[in-house]
Design an enzyme around this catalytic site. Structure first.
Site, mmCIF file in Angstrom:
data_model
loop_
_atom_site.group_PDB
_atom_site.id
_atom_site.type_symbol
_atom_site.label_atom_id
_atom_site.label_comp_id
_atom_site.label_asym_id
_atom_site.label_seq_id
_atom_site.Cartn_x
_atom_site.Cartn_y
_atom_site.Cartn_z
ATOM 1 N N VAL A 38 1.043 3.955 2.053
ATOM 2 C CA VAL A 38 1.717 4.325 3.296
ATOM 3 C C VAL A 38 2.728 3.269 3.707
ATOM 4 O O VAL A 38 3.831 3.591 4.168
ATOM 5 C CB VAL A 38 0.689 4.574 4.420
ATOM 6 C CG1 VAL A 38 1.392 4.910 5.727
ATOM 7 C CG2 VAL A 38 -0.266 5.707 4.039
ATOM 8 N N LYS B 55 -14.505 1.176 8.871
ATOM 9 C CA LYS B 55 -13.390 1.852 9.545
ATOM 10 C C LYS B 55 -13.779 2.308 10.948
ATOM 11 O O LYS B 55 -12.954 2.283 11.871
ATOM 12 C CB LYS B 55 -12.926 3.046 8.712
ATOM 13 C CG LYS B 55 -12.291 2.671 7.379
ATOM 14 C CD LYS B 55 -11.002 1.894 7.544
ATOM 15 C CE LYS B 55 -9.859 2.768 7.990
ATOM 16 N NZ LYS B 55 -8.563 2.038 8.022
ATOM 17 N N THR C 94 -9.643 -0.753 1.041
ATOM 18 C CA THR C 94 -9.828 0.647 0.648
ATOM 19 C C THR C 94 -10.686 0.832 -0.598
ATOM 20 O O THR C 94 -10.796 1.949 -1.107
ATOM 21 C CB THR C 94 -8.461 1.315 0.405
ATOM 22 O OG1 THR C 94 -7.747 0.583 -0.599
ATOM 23 C CG2 THR C 94 -7.643 1.358 1.688
ATOM 24 N N TYR D 1 -17.714 1.489 3.612
ATOM 25 C CA TYR D 1 -16.293 1.676 3.925
ATOM 26 C C TYR D 1 -16.121 2.457 5.223
ATOM 27 O O TYR D 1 -15.380 2.044 6.125
ATOM 28 C CB TYR D 1 -15.588 2.390 2.771
ATOM 29 C CG TYR D 1 -14.201 2.858 3.110
ATOM 30 C CD1 TYR D 1 -13.159 1.951 3.307
ATOM 31 C CD2 TYR D 1 -13.911 4.215 3.237
ATOM 32 C CE1 TYR D 1 -11.878 2.383 3.621
ATOM 33 C CE2 TYR D 1 -12.640 4.662 3.544
ATOM 34 C CZ TYR D 1 -11.626 3.740 3.735
ATOM 35 O OH TYR D 1 -10.357 4.174 4.060
ATOM 36 N N LEU E 25 -5.179 -10.048 6.815
ATOM 37 C CA LEU E 25 -6.140 -9.381 7.692
ATOM 38 C C LEU E 25 -7.522 -10.024 7.664
ATOM 39 O O LEU E 25 -8.360 -9.698 8.510
ATOM 40 C CB LEU E 25 -6.245 -7.896 7.356
ATOM 41 C CG LEU E 25 -5.256 -6.978 8.110
ATOM 42 C CD1 LEU E 25 -3.826 -7.257 7.686
ATOM 43 C CD2 LEU E 25 -5.582 -5.513 7.904
ATOM 44 N N GLY F 4 0.816 -1.209 0.000
ATOM 45 C CA GLY F 4 0.000 0.000 0.000
ATOM 46 C C GLY F 4 0.848 1.257 0.000
ATOM 47 O O GLY F 4 2.064 1.225 0.233
#
Length: 283
Positions: free
Chosen positions: A12, A124, A57, A120, A32, A10
């Site tokens: 980041v 989160k 995402t 989404y 995950l 990803g």
């Protein structure tokens, strides 16, 4: 101080891999979709801190895959946070402006009521609460409009379209702060270190680029900086329908992040310059 990073490919995570004392792990080490595997890895590695830079995402796809998104974005971070709490180490979790309803014009503070518009954001939000419920030392860092030289993001899309077309219509009623993945990585790394020294800094924080702008204005800046001739015409979100509703107001109040950690909002124009340089170097 070895920091275990969940995420490998990803935006980041790739920037975190550049920093000192980080070990990035991908799905082969701990997927995950299996939260217990993430917890077991933390227990086995016994790092000094953990940063979760992995997530589901696909905002639009989440509308039909909310159960999967909730496992990855909700249950997995909770399992990580509990494992960190058991070891007494800091856990830094990246979240999003999508946990808010996106109404109004004032920047959202960390304590403002949440109200996600879609699957989404809901997934989160589940993750945020699970991290808090774990009871350990933690920082939830909400950010917005992530861009980098890696993967798929608005900057790379605009560079491609701007080179192909003379004119584009871009949404102008969604306002937020474009945020570089490199800057997010640096912030997470610094926060992890400060939490280790001062657990009392645990909490929820915001971090986004400065100044706030529309997607249309951001696109104009991208074309100008890249030397592309492409005219941008503003349109409302209603003219560009998507399966998942986007928040119109993604402004984030980042003052608490600066006060507690000494980390100020990064200038996205400087971010854009280094992204374009990285992309040029990668060709």
């Amino acid at each position: 101080m070895t920091i275990l990073v969940f995420g490998e490919t990803g935006q980041v995570a790739r920037e975190l891999a550049r920093l000192d004392n980080t070990k990035c792990v991908g799905r082969d080490a701990a997927d995950l979709v299996q939260p217990d595997a993430c917890a077991r890895l933390i227990a086995a590695e016994k790092p000094a801190a953990v940063i979760n830079a992995a997530a589901y995402t696909a905002v639009d796809k989440a509308e039909t895959e909310e159960d999967l998104a909730t496992v990855i974005n909700g249950e997995a971070p909770g399992a990580m946070a509990r494992a960190c709490a058991d070891l007494g180490i800091p856990f830094v979790h990246i979240s999003t402006d999508y946990v808010f309803a996106g109404d109004g014009q004032q920047p959202w503070t960390p304590d403002d009521p949440t109200g996600p518009l879609g699957a989404y954001g809901r997934s989160k939000l589940v993750g945020e609460q699970a991290v808090r419920d774990a009871g350990g030392v933690h920082a939830i860092l909400r950010t917005s409009w992530v861009v980098s030289a890696h993967g798929n993001n608005f900057v790379k899309t605009m560079l491609r379209l701007g080179a192909e077309r003379d004119a584009l219509t871009i949404v102008a009623d969604q306002i937020g702060g474009p945020t570089g993945a490199r800057e997010i990585a640096a912030a997470c790394h610094a926060i992890a270190g400060q939490l280790a020294a001062d657990p009392g800094k645990s909490g929820t924080y915001h971090f986004s680029g400065d100044p706030d702008c529309s997607w249309a204005d951001f696109a104009r800046a991208i074309f100008e900086t890249a030397g592309l001739t492409c005219t941008v015409t503003d349109i409302p979100s209603s003219d560009y329908p998507t399966p998942a509703a986007r928040p119109l107001n993604s402004r984030l109040d980042c003052s608490e992040t600066e006060r507690r950690f000494g980390i100020s909002r990064p200038d996205w124009k400087a971010t854009l310059t280094h992204i374009l340089k990285d992309i040029g170097a990668s060709k």
